[in-house]
Design an enzyme around this catalytic site. Structure first.
Site, short mmCIF file in Angstrom:
data_model
loop_
_atom_site.label_atom_id
_atom_site.label_comp_id
_atom_site.label_asym_id
_atom_site.label_seq_id
_atom_site.Cartn_x
_atom_site.Cartn_y
_atom_site.Cartn_z
N GLU A 62 -12.78 -0.03 -9.45
CA GLU A 62 -12.40 -0.98 -10.50
C GLU A 62 -13.40 -1.05 -11.66
O GLU A 62 -13.00 -1.22 -12.82
CB GLU A 62 -12.20 -2.38 -9.90
CG GLU A 62 -10.98 -2.51 -9.02
CD GLU A 62 -11.21 -2.02 -7.61
OE1 GLU A 62 -10.21 -1.88 -6.86
OE2 GLU A 62 -12.38 -1.75 -7.24
N GLU A 107 0.83 -1.21 0.00
CA GLU A 107 0.00 0.00 0.00
C GLU A 107 0.86 1.26 0.00
O GLU A 107 0.53 2.26 -0.66
CB GLU A 107 -0.94 0.00 1.21
CG GLU A 107 -1.96 -1.12 1.23
CD GLU A 107 -3.09 -0.92 0.21
OE1 GLU A 107 -3.09 0.10 -0.50
OE2 GLU A 107 -3.97 -1.80 0.14
N ASP A 147 -4.54 -9.52 -7.67
CA ASP A 147 -4.88 -8.73 -8.84
C ASP A 147 -3.74 -7.99 -9.52
O ASP A 147 -3.45 -8.16 -10.70
CB ASP A 147 -5.99 -7.74 -8.47
CG ASP A 147 -5.67 -6.92 -7.22
OD1 ASP A 147 -5.04 -7.46 -6.30
OD2 ASP A 147 -6.07 -5.75 -7.16
N GLU A 204 -19.66 -5.82 -3.00
CA GLU A 204 -18.27 -6.27 -2.90
C GLU A 204 -18.09 -7.68 -3.47
O GLU A 204 -17.19 -7.92 -4.26
CB GLU A 204 -17.80 -6.24 -1.44
CG GLU A 204 -17.23 -4.93 -0.97
CD GLU A 204 -15.85 -4.68 -1.53
OE1 GLU A 204 -14.88 -5.27 -1.03
OE2 GLU A 204 -15.73 -3.89 -2.48
#
Length: 609
Positions: free
Chosen positions: A510, A188, A326, A445
């Site tokens: 996304e 992150e 991902d 989600e």
């Protein structure tokens, strides 16, 4: 010497033209001094001094003793960058009505960003996040101003120059020597802070930002100081800082995304500084991925969990393009583009991974309107009674995995894989369909659906089968239709969904990311209307007096606004609002032929031939 009458006329015409041009430019300027449509084409030198980017000899993290120095450094790729195939579609002239509609939509997104940004400035300046309901300041990402840094390039792109200059001046004073958290997430920190500084520098040319990128880069590099040079992904940085270095060993259970997503940021900072150490750090991980790609239980892609300590990236049995894996896949074609096509291994790895995911992870769901869409899901590989490996699909969709449609669109154009554009289209349409299927027009989600028997041919809707699967998914072994109806009503399941495991919407980017990318690569106008429908639903339901809030349950059907969570992660302003703004901007605004986005939507400049 006297001018001829003809030369006088030309000079007068030229002066008149320049005056007219200056007036036109001035009329296009907004309050921030920004000329729309040109953010990605003219580097801006910033309002501050021409700061020397040489390292401060007293900079803390550069002076931490290195226990395991690199013995042989991988050099940066040499030679000229290759001419890459065009990614963006050729856009025709739009009508006056289309232009006005598009600009009104773009400005609506900007207005929401400004409201959120002003609340951040007023209530949480220099903190990581502002809580959108209570107004409290929060620091879940090291306390270094995650929203501030994540928003730098958005401020630039939206033409908010005064706020950009204010933010750069503030960011220049962030101290990465002070670590407020016991543990930081290196992944992150890399995508938000290092990515944020690099992109803002690539857009503006302000050298203060490159200097901050180098500071963050040196801090992150300390997490790679292990015997095998594999990083500590959940890093006790404060302990390292206080002790001026400690013995570190890479973890034996590491999430794929958290170790496989350094290539873009580390390659870009090495290119900009000429220092290969970051490229070398990422390349060591890449070489393991490449070497073991064909030896996993699902050859072509890597398992969700890998062992960094033993460097075994092929031992586990769960495979997905979704959460926690991902960006490792996302960075394969993007790093190839970023390097100007000089890192061929990324192209080869992507082509293998895309082929495997297409064959195993994508499924066509059975839905009432029988639209031909695709959902990406998890696959687990287990041995059957005879010991042979068998793959089993878990048909769970995720909002996060909606990025895959954009990835396939970029891969299709960049690597000239035309068949992949069809998969990209179906994946993006799958996310659009899911948004439209929920009562609020917002995707959850996670959710489960029923895979069609085949991805080709017809897939007729079967209501009886749907209800049976609803019962099974909720752990009820019966064919009682009445009981199925009760579960469907209680859980507010739209037709096609067998279970909604996580009903939240946490302001994720996304879906709009892939709508934006597919629009830029194909020019299909229906995508603009789809994006606007998504925007209206999100804006209506997430808006608070201060900013925008995550939603606890997007399945509500009583006409009331859904319950809100007092949370607004920095990616809302760094990613989601940026993609919504760009999809309604001129197509040359941050062109995909000039820039490539990291997984936090920070655009890096592609190496030109």
């Amino acid at each position: 010497m006297m001018f001829s009458h003809r030369r006088k006329t030309l000079v007068c015409l030229l002066i008149g033209f320049l005056v007219m041009l200056s007036l036109i430019n001035l009329s296009d300027l907004d309050a921030g001094g920004f000329i729309p449509g040109r953010a990605g084409t003219r580097p801006y030198r910033g309002a501050g001094p021409d700061v020397d980017t040489d390292d401060d000899p007293n900079f803390f993290w550069r002076n931490i003793p290195i226990r395991y120095p690199v013995q042989s450094m991988s050099p940066l790729p040499t030679g000229r960058a290759r001419p890459l195939p065009k990614i963006q579609a050729v856009f025709g002239k739009e009508s006056a009505e289309e232009k006005e509609s598009r600009r009104q939509r773009r400005d609506a997104v900007k207005k929401t960003f400004v409201r959120c940004w002003e609340s951040y400035k007023a209530h949480a300046w220099m903190s990581d996040e502002v809580a959108p309901i209570s107004g409290r300041a929060r620091n879940p990402f090291g306390g270094w101003g995650a929203t501030l840094v994540d928003s730098l390039d958005t401020l630039w792109i939206m033409g908010l120059r005064q706020d950009f200059d204010l933010a750069v001046a503030a960011a220049a004073n962030i101290s990465f020597e002070t670590v407020t958290s016991d543990e930081i997430n290196v992944f992150e920190t890399n995508i938000r802070y290092l990515g944020g500084f690099l992109a803002a520098y690539d857009l503006s040319g302000d050298k203060r930002l490159l200097r901050k990128a180098k500071e963050v880069g040196d801090m992150l590099y300390a997490a790679f100081d292990t015997p095998n040079r594999m990083p500590i992904t959940r890093w006790r940085a404060r302990e390292v800082a206080q002790a001026k270095g400690v013995e570190q060993v890479a973890g034996d259970n590491v999430l794929l995304a958290e170790i496989g997503s350094f290539a873009m940021e580390f390659t870009r900072i090495s290119i900009l500084t000429g220092d290969p150490k970051w490229f070398d750090a990422a390349q060591r991980i890449t070489e393991i991925l490449e070497r073991q790609q064909d030896s996993t239980a699902l050859p072509g892609i890597w398992p969700l969990v890998v062992n960094a300590k033993s460097q075994a990236f092929n031992g586990h049995n769960a495979f997905t393009l979704g959460a926690m894996a991902d960006s490792t896949y996302e960075y394969l074609p993007k790093t190839y583009a970023l390097s100007g096509g000089r890192l061929a291994s990324y192209r080869k790895m992507y082509e293998k991974a895309a082929a495997t995911a297409t064959n195993h992870n994508f499924f066509r769901p059975m839905i009432p309107d029988e639209q031909d869409i695709l959902i990406s899901a998890m696959v687990k590989v287990r041995a059957d009674e005879g010991g042979a490996a068998r793959s089993q699909l878990d048909p769970e969709g995720q909002h996060l995995v909606c990025f895959a449609g954009g990835m396939f669109a970029i891969g299709a154009k960049l690597l000239e894989l035309p068949g992949h554009l069809e998969a990209a289209q179906k994946l993006v349409d799958g996310c659009i369909w899911t948004y439209q299927a929920l009562p609020l027009g917002i995707m959850p989600e996670t959710f489960h659906m029923i895979p069609c028997p085949s991805r080709t041919g017809s897939c007729p809707w079967n209501e009886t089968l749907w209800k049976k699967e609803v019962l099974l998914k909720h752990g009820i072994d019966t064919e009682d239709v009445g009981q199925a109806n009760t579960i469907i009503a209680k859980n507010r399941l739209p037709k096609g969904f067998t279970k909604i495991g996580d009903t939240r919407y946490i302001l994720r980017p996304e879906a709009i990311e892939s709508v934006f990318v597919l629009y830029r690569t194909t020019g299909q106008k229906y995508l603009l209307d789809a994006a606007w429908a998504m925007w209206k639903a999100i804006e209506k339901n997430t808006r608070t007096e201060l900013a925008s809030a995550a939603l606890a349950d997007i399945t509500v059907t009583d006409g009331e606004l859904p319950p809100k969570l007092d949370s607004m992660e920095s990616f809302w302003m760094g990613e989601t609002l940026k993609y919504f703004y760009l999809v309604f901007s001129e197509p040359d605004e941050i062109s995909l032929d000039e820039f490539v986005f990291n997984t936090e939507a920070h655009p890096f400049r592609i190496q030109a031939p």
